[in-house]
Scaffold this active site. Structure first.
Site, PDB file in Angstrom:
ATOM      1  N   LYS A  31       0.824  -1.212   0.000  1.00  0.00           N
ATOM      2  CA  LYS A  31       0.000   0.000   0.000  1.00  0.00           C
ATOM      3  C   LYS A  31       0.863   1.269   0.000  1.00  0.00           C
ATOM      4  O   LYS A  31       0.581   2.223  -0.743  1.00  0.00           O
ATOM      5  CB  LYS A  31      -0.920  -0.037   1.228  1.00  0.00           C
ATOM      6  CG  LYS A  31      -1.864   1.110   1.374  1.00  0.00           C
ATOM      7  CD  LYS A  31      -2.972   0.759   2.344  1.00  0.00           C
ATOM      8  CE  LYS A  31      -2.451   0.220   3.653  1.00  0.00           C
ATOM      9  NZ  LYS A  31      -2.131   1.264   4.645  1.00  0.00           N
ATOM     10  N   ARG A  72     -11.375   3.362  10.085  1.00  0.00           N
ATOM     11  CA  ARG A  72     -11.344   1.956  10.480  1.00  0.00           C
ATOM     12  C   ARG A  72     -12.714   1.432  10.892  1.00  0.00           C
ATOM     13  O   ARG A  72     -12.899   0.227  11.025  1.00  0.00           O
ATOM     14  CB  ARG A  72     -10.374   1.762  11.657  1.00  0.00           C
ATOM     15  CG  ARG A  72      -8.932   2.081  11.339  1.00  0.00           C
ATOM     16  CD  ARG A  72      -8.288   0.985  10.512  1.00  0.00           C
ATOM     17  NE  ARG A  72      -6.857   1.205  10.331  1.00  0.00           N
ATOM     18  CZ  ARG A  72      -6.074   0.418   9.600  1.00  0.00           C
ATOM     19  NH1 ARG A  72      -6.586  -0.622   8.963  1.00  0.00           N
ATOM     20  NH2 ARG A  72      -4.795   0.677   9.478  1.00  0.00           N
ATOM     21  N   ARG A 104      10.266  -9.533   4.455  1.00  0.00           N
ATOM     22  CA  ARG A 104      10.534  -8.156   4.872  1.00  0.00           C
ATOM     23  C   ARG A 104      11.127  -8.124   6.268  1.00  0.00           C
ATOM     24  O   ARG A 104      11.998  -7.306   6.575  1.00  0.00           O
ATOM     25  CB  ARG A 104       9.248  -7.330   4.823  1.00  0.00           C
ATOM     26  CG  ARG A 104       9.482  -5.836   5.029  1.00  0.00           C
ATOM     27  CD  ARG A 104       8.210  -5.045   4.774  1.00  0.00           C
ATOM     28  NE  ARG A 104       7.258  -5.147   5.879  1.00  0.00           N
ATOM     29  CZ  ARG A 104       6.082  -4.539   5.911  1.00  0.00           C
ATOM     30  NH1 ARG A 104       5.689  -3.811   4.861  1.00  0.00           N
ATOM     31  NH2 ARG A 104       5.276  -4.663   6.955  1.00  0.00           N
ATOM     32  N   ARG A 122      11.928  -5.573  11.928  1.00  0.00           N
ATOM     33  CA  ARG A 122      10.675  -5.372  12.645  1.00  0.00           C
ATOM     34  C   ARG A 122      10.208  -6.678  13.265  1.00  0.00           C
ATOM     35  O   ARG A 122      10.056  -7.695  12.576  1.00  0.00           O
ATOM     36  CB  ARG A 122       9.595  -4.841  11.699  1.00  0.00           C
ATOM     37  CG  ARG A 122       9.745  -3.384  11.352  1.00  0.00           C
ATOM     38  CD  ARG A 122       8.657  -2.918  10.417  1.00  0.00           C
ATOM     39  NE  ARG A 122       7.307  -3.216  10.901  1.00  0.00           N
ATOM     40  CZ  ARG A 122       6.200  -2.777  10.324  1.00  0.00           C
ATOM     41  NH1 ARG A 122       6.296  -2.009   9.222  1.00  0.00           N
ATOM     42  NH2 ARG A 122       5.027  -3.076  10.819  1.00  0.00           N
ATOM     43  N   ARG A 181      -2.476  -9.915  12.487  1.00  0.00           N
ATOM     44  CA  ARG A 181      -2.610  -8.584  11.878  1.00  0.00           C
ATOM     45  C   ARG A 181      -3.487  -8.652  10.631  1.00  0.00           C
ATOM     46  O   ARG A 181      -4.309  -7.771  10.389  1.00  0.00           O
ATOM     47  CB  ARG A 181      -1.225  -8.029  11.519  1.00  0.00           C
ATOM     48  CG  ARG A 181      -0.418  -7.576  12.725  1.00  0.00           C
ATOM     49  CD  ARG A 181       1.034  -7.378  12.364  1.00  0.00           C
ATOM     50  NE  ARG A 181       1.213  -6.391  11.311  1.00  0.00           N
ATOM     51  CZ  ARG A 181       2.308  -6.328  10.540  1.00  0.00           C
ATOM     52  NH1 ARG A 181       3.290  -7.201  10.699  1.00  0.00           N
ATOM     53  NH2 ARG A 181       2.403  -5.385   9.615  1.00  0.00           N
TER      54      ARG A 181
END
Length: 369
Positions: free
Chosen positions: A193, A268, A307, A313, A325
């Site tokens: 995104k 959201r 990633r 992360r 998630r």
């Protein structure tokens, strides 16, 4: 939305709302006058529809006539008004009620009072269907008011824009921002995104507003909204929607000349989507589309794990966290998908393939808006 000459106008007051306002005015005036036979005077050109509907509802005998006033031709911003069509009857001792379609600055009203100074009427009263209190600059009393409106240009129901729009049965308000494209961009974690938002903002000259970035900026710079948001975060509480909307409003205001916005990370919930609609409506704009990048779960998990190996992360290194998630994303998006589908604004776009191919798919959707 309608277009008259070079301007766009959005729906503002429905024919039903106008009819209700007139009925209430008729009742109020009729009760106040009792059995007295008034003379209703319409101000042309704008009031012809209002006067017609008013007298058809008036339940008692009355007389009706018109006068026409206009600014002197060829004089810009003139305070001078001339009477083009005057009175033809003796109004001595009569109760006269002026029926105006709209009162804004009150310039016309000043001339009406001047005209009637020598008419020896029993009473001169003012009734206006629409009234702009922010624009009114005179001290003349307004006896009857139908609907108070903001100081923005309107057309319809007798009011025109360069001779067009008088015939419309409802009222439209000018849309001051003419050509904005506003997108809500959604995609599950790992859908790309952020990458696509960068391409879209450059191609369409849009401003990318990431809610996460906005929060971090406000908190880091200790703005009033940032400190307020931090006070909730520090307590482990959700930041109220209004605080987020106020932050987004500030970002929109900072970029008032933009061609449009990409909203990323907000809304959201349905409540947030409605609040965003209200925010854009206050800017004479709207959300044009919610675009969601659609990617298979297993592809997302693979992308995020890869990633995680390079980004460091923690939430991209644990598969169980990644899958949770993704689950949270779908739970949120499902609600919003229905919200925007009901407005014919939801577009799902295949998010698998080369970056260029995905960008082309997004472009094909946006170019149709």
């Amino acid at each position: 939305m309608i277009k008259l000459h070079d301007k766009y106008f959005k729906p503002f007051i429905s024919a039903e709302e106008i009819d209700t306002a007139i009925a209430l005015m008729v009742e109020e005036i009729s009760n106040a006058l009792g059995d007295e036979i008034p003379v209703f005077i319409g101000i042309l050109n704008g009031s012809f529809m209002f006067v017609s509907d008013f007298v058809k509802k008036y339940p008692k005998p009355c007389e009706v006539t018109f006068i026409k006033l206009a600014s002197y031709e060829g004089v810009k911003s003139s305070e001078d008004i001339q009477r083009l069509i005057g009175l033809t009857q003796d109004l001595t001792g009569r109760t006269v009620i002026i029926l105006e379609d709209i009162i804004d600055s009150g310039k016309t009203l000043a001339e009406v009072h001047r005209i009637f100074q020598n008419e020896k009427v029993k009473s001169l009263q003012i009734a206006t269907l629409f009234y702009k209190p922010e624009a009114y600059k005179k001290d003349f009393k307004l006896h009857y008011i139908g609907i108070e409106i903001p100081d923005k240009f309107i057309v319809g129901y007798g009011l025109d824009y360069d001779n067009l729009g008088r015939d419309l049965p409802e009222i439209y308000q000018i849309k001051e921002t003419q050509h904005m494209t506003n997108l809500v961009l959604f995609g599950p974690p790992g859908a790309g995104k952020g990458t696509q938002a960068d391409f879209l903002k450059d191609k369409y000259n849009l401003v990318h507003i990431s809610t996460g970035d906005v929060f971090r900026y406000n908190i880091k710079n200790k703005t009033a909204l940032g400190m307020l948001a931090k006070s909730f975060i520090d307590k482990g509480a959700l930041v109220p929607d209004q605080v987020t909307i106020d932050m987004l409003n500030a970002e929109v205001e900072k970029n008032a000349a933009a061609n449009g916005f990409i909203f990323d990370g907000f809304p959201r919930t349905n409540a947030q989507a409605k609040a965003l609609d209200q925010l854009m409506d206050s800017k004479d704009s709207q959300i044009n589309a919610m675009i969601a990048l659609e990617v298979d779960d297993e592809v997302l998990v693979k992308r995020l794990l890869q990633r995680g190996e390079t980004s460091g992360r923690a939430d991209d290194a644990d598969e169980s966290i990644i899958r949770n998630r993704i689950k949270v994303y779908y739970n949120e998006t499902a609600i919003l998908k229905d919200y925007y589908t009901d407005q014919n604004k939801y577009f799902g776009v295949d998010g698998v393939g080369s970056i260029e191919a995905i960008t082309e798919r997004l472009n094909s959707v946006i170019d149709t808006l």
